[in-house]
Design a protein around this motif. Structure first.
Motif, PDB file in Angstrom:
ATOM      1  N   UNK A   1     -94.687 -54.460  10.169  1.00  0.00           N
ATOM      2  CA  UNK A   1     -93.479 -53.680   9.912  1.00  0.00           C
ATOM      3  C   UNK A   1     -92.580 -53.695  11.146  1.00  0.00           C
ATOM      4  N   UNK A   2     -91.510 -52.908  11.134  1.00  0.00           N
ATOM      5  CA  UNK A   2     -90.550 -52.915  12.238  1.00  0.00           C
ATOM      6  C   UNK A   2     -91.160 -52.477  13.560  1.00  0.00           C
ATOM      7  N   UNK A   3     -92.274 -51.735  13.516  1.00  0.00           N
ATOM      8  CA  UNK A   3     -92.938 -51.267  14.727  1.00  0.00           C
ATOM      9  C   UNK A   3     -94.084 -52.176  15.153  1.00  0.00           C
ATOM     10  N   UNK A   4     -94.270 -53.272  14.425  1.00  0.00           N
ATOM     11  CA  UNK A   4     -95.343 -54.193  14.784  1.00  0.00           C
ATOM     12  C   UNK A   4     -96.692 -53.838  14.197  1.00  0.00           C
TER      13      UNK A   4
ATOM     14  N   UNK B   1     -96.579 -67.423   7.978  1.00  0.00           N
ATOM     15  CA  UNK B   1     -96.937 -66.392   8.959  1.00  0.00           C
ATOM     16  C   UNK B   1     -96.230 -66.613  10.282  1.00  0.00           C
ATOM     17  N   UNK B   2     -96.101 -67.865  10.699  1.00  0.00           N
ATOM     18  CA  UNK B   2     -95.505 -68.163  12.004  1.00  0.00           C
ATOM     19  C   UNK B   2     -94.079 -67.630  12.101  1.00  0.00           C
ATOM     20  N   UNK B   3     -93.315 -67.772  11.034  1.00  0.00           N
ATOM     21  CA  UNK B   3     -91.927 -67.314  11.029  1.00  0.00           C
ATOM     22  C   UNK B   3     -91.743 -65.998  10.280  1.00  0.00           C
ATOM     23  N   UNK B   4     -92.863 -65.402   9.827  1.00  0.00           N
ATOM     24  CA  UNK B   4     -92.832 -64.167   9.042  1.00  0.00           C
ATOM     25  C   UNK B   4     -91.800 -64.279   7.923  1.00  0.00           C
TER      26      UNK B   4
END
Length: 487
Positions: free
Chosen positions: A326-329, A367-370
């Motif tokens: 998410x935005x917080x990692x 996954x690498x580029x989400x």
């Protein structure tokens, strides 16, 4: 001829910019010719003149390639094209244009006398239009400027047996704000969505207008599709007592009944919050489909003859959970879905309810580029066998409609759909491109556009083409093909 707002304003702006047959947006020493249309089609009687906008540098000239092809300078930087009546066979010629070293041409087609077996009508006056289930009527509306800053709207119902236009209005936007022609019944009742009041407003052929009544606890009602006899309709409400923005409904003899949502949740198996809009149904009203509005997924659902709900393409549907941040990692679950989707179209089901056309979309997580990578394929779901036929060789295209005997309409996706082809579902083969098919079946030449709907008897066709404006905007022009009038 009345024309909608964009048609009024944009050519005027273009003419002002092009006075003197030049334009200031390109280098002065560049020679060029740009045309609003490169092909014109006329019926055997000549019909109305057509206007072609021309952008050119330096000054330009033109020449007709045939005595029956009449060309003259129109207002501003335009050409006015017309033809003499044609008592012989199909014919064509070119208009040639020259501006310095730049040249261009406009191909003009005219049907021959045998074209009297069918007629083609381009509805460039209308902002939005729809055809009734059996093709008896086409309904829509057009917009005019009212005062300095206002608009007014006129509803239109066209009787295809006579070509007569029934016009209702104009109505100022303080009364109605027409946004989309949603459905016209075979009894001539036209439903238009209304941004001023919410919901929609219905117009009868005698000019009486009414607002369909919703259910207690639900928001305003928007109709989307009708049975042939007009006794059954489907649509959606703008607000529900269970908290969703939209709620699918079925209306039987005027009684509004909510339709169920899939119990497992929305397209991604999450909690519902936006809801579903019921879109279209079979000719007898027994089978219906709709689209979800969660996360812009447009997941496609259907209701069988007993009212049970399921996802269209359930045999291929697959949900896979992956981990994203998410935005917080922080890691969170995210559901990838391979399944059927559709946009806001009301004609994606065959009249007998056996086939539903849509788009099979697959998802893969990078996954690498989400990033979620998506691929779209035209597909057709059989409601009787519960199996899906996917045309994976046409990646990026969309399935737009389907006949009872399994002819599928596939559109080529670009900035909208402006062309397409017809396939046979049984053999999974291409039958023909859409417009050559119309020429073969009806003897009508249509230069541009895509078929959106074929009536059950295949005697009428409803379609649209895209017009690309000079300011970059894209507008839709609707048309229909129908049997010739008996004069």
């Amino acid at each position: 001829m009345k024309r909608h707002l964009y048609t009024i304003l944009l050519p005027v702006a273009a003419a002002l910019a092009l006075s003197g047959c030049t334009t200031g947006s390109e280098e002065a020493d560049e020679h060029y010719i740009k045309l609003s249309d490169a092909v014109c089609t006329f019926t055997e009687d000549g019909g109305e003149a057509q206007i072609i906008e021309v952008r050119a540098n330096p000054e330009w000239s033109f020449e007709s390639g045939a005595s029956w092809l009449k060309v003259s300078a129109g207002e501003g930087s335009t050409l006015e094209v017309s033809v003499d009546p044609n008592a012989d066979g199909e014919r064509n010629a070119e208009i040639t244009l020259q501006a310095g070293e730049a040249t261009a041409s406009i191909r003009v087609y005219q049907l021959g006398a045998r074209g009297l077996s069918a007629r083609y009508r381009l509805l460039e006056q209308l902002n939005s239009a729809v055809m009734s289930p059996s093709g008896r009527y086409v309904g829509g509306f057009y917009t005019d400027v009212l005062g300095e800053n206002g608009f007014q709207y006129t509803a239109v119902v066209i009787d295809l047996e006579t070509d007569k236009w029934h016009e209702f209005g104009p109505y100022p936007e303080t009364l109605f704000g027409f946004t989309e022609a949603e459905v016209v019944t075979d009894q001539g009742v036209l439903y238009i969505s209304d941004s001023t009041n919410g919901g929609c407003v219905a117009f009868d052929l005698d000019g009486t207008y009414t607002v369909p009544k919703s259910i207690a606890g639900y928001g305003p009602l928007v109709m989307q599709s009708s049975s042939v006899d007009g006794s059954v309709m489907v649509g959606y409400t703008e607000g529900t007592p269970y908290g969703c923005m939209y709620g699918p409904v079925k209306v039987v003899d005027g009684e509004v009944k909510p339709l169920p949502l899939p119990e497992e949740g929305n397209f991604r198996n999450e909690e519902w919050w936006a809801g579903i809009l019921a879109r279209g149904m079979s000719a007898d009203g027994s089978v219906a489909y709709g689209s979800s509005w969660e996360n812009y997924d447009y997941g496609m659902v259907w209701w069988d003859r007993d009212g049970n709900v399921d996802w269209v393409g359930s045999d291929l549907r697959k949900v896979t959970t992956v981990q994203r941040e998410d935005a917080l990692g922080n890691p969170v679950d995210y559901n990838l879905v391979d399944g059927m989707i559709c946009w806001a179209n009301q004609t994606q089901i065959s009249p007998n309810g056996t086939w539903i056309a849509g788009t099979y979309r697959t998802e893969e997580y990078d996954k690498e580029n989400d990033e979620v990578l998506q691929a779209n394929y035209p597909a057709f779901f059989n409601t009787e066998t519960k199996t899906t036929t996917v045309f994976d060789e046409y990646a990026g295209c969309v399935a737009m409609g389907v006949t009872d005997d399994g002819l599928g309409l596939i559109g080529i996706q670009g900035m909208g759909v402006n062309s397409g082809f017809i396939v046979d579902l049984a053999s999974k083969t291409k039958v023909d491109d859409m417009l050559p098919w119309i020429r073969s079946e009806f003897g009508i030449i249509i230069s541009e556009g895509a078929i959106h709907y074929l009536t059950p008897d295949r005697q009428k066709v409803f379609g649209a083409k895209l017009r690309y404006e000079q300011n970059g905007a894209v507008t839709t022009l609707y048309w229909y093909v129908a049997p010739a009038l008996n004069n």
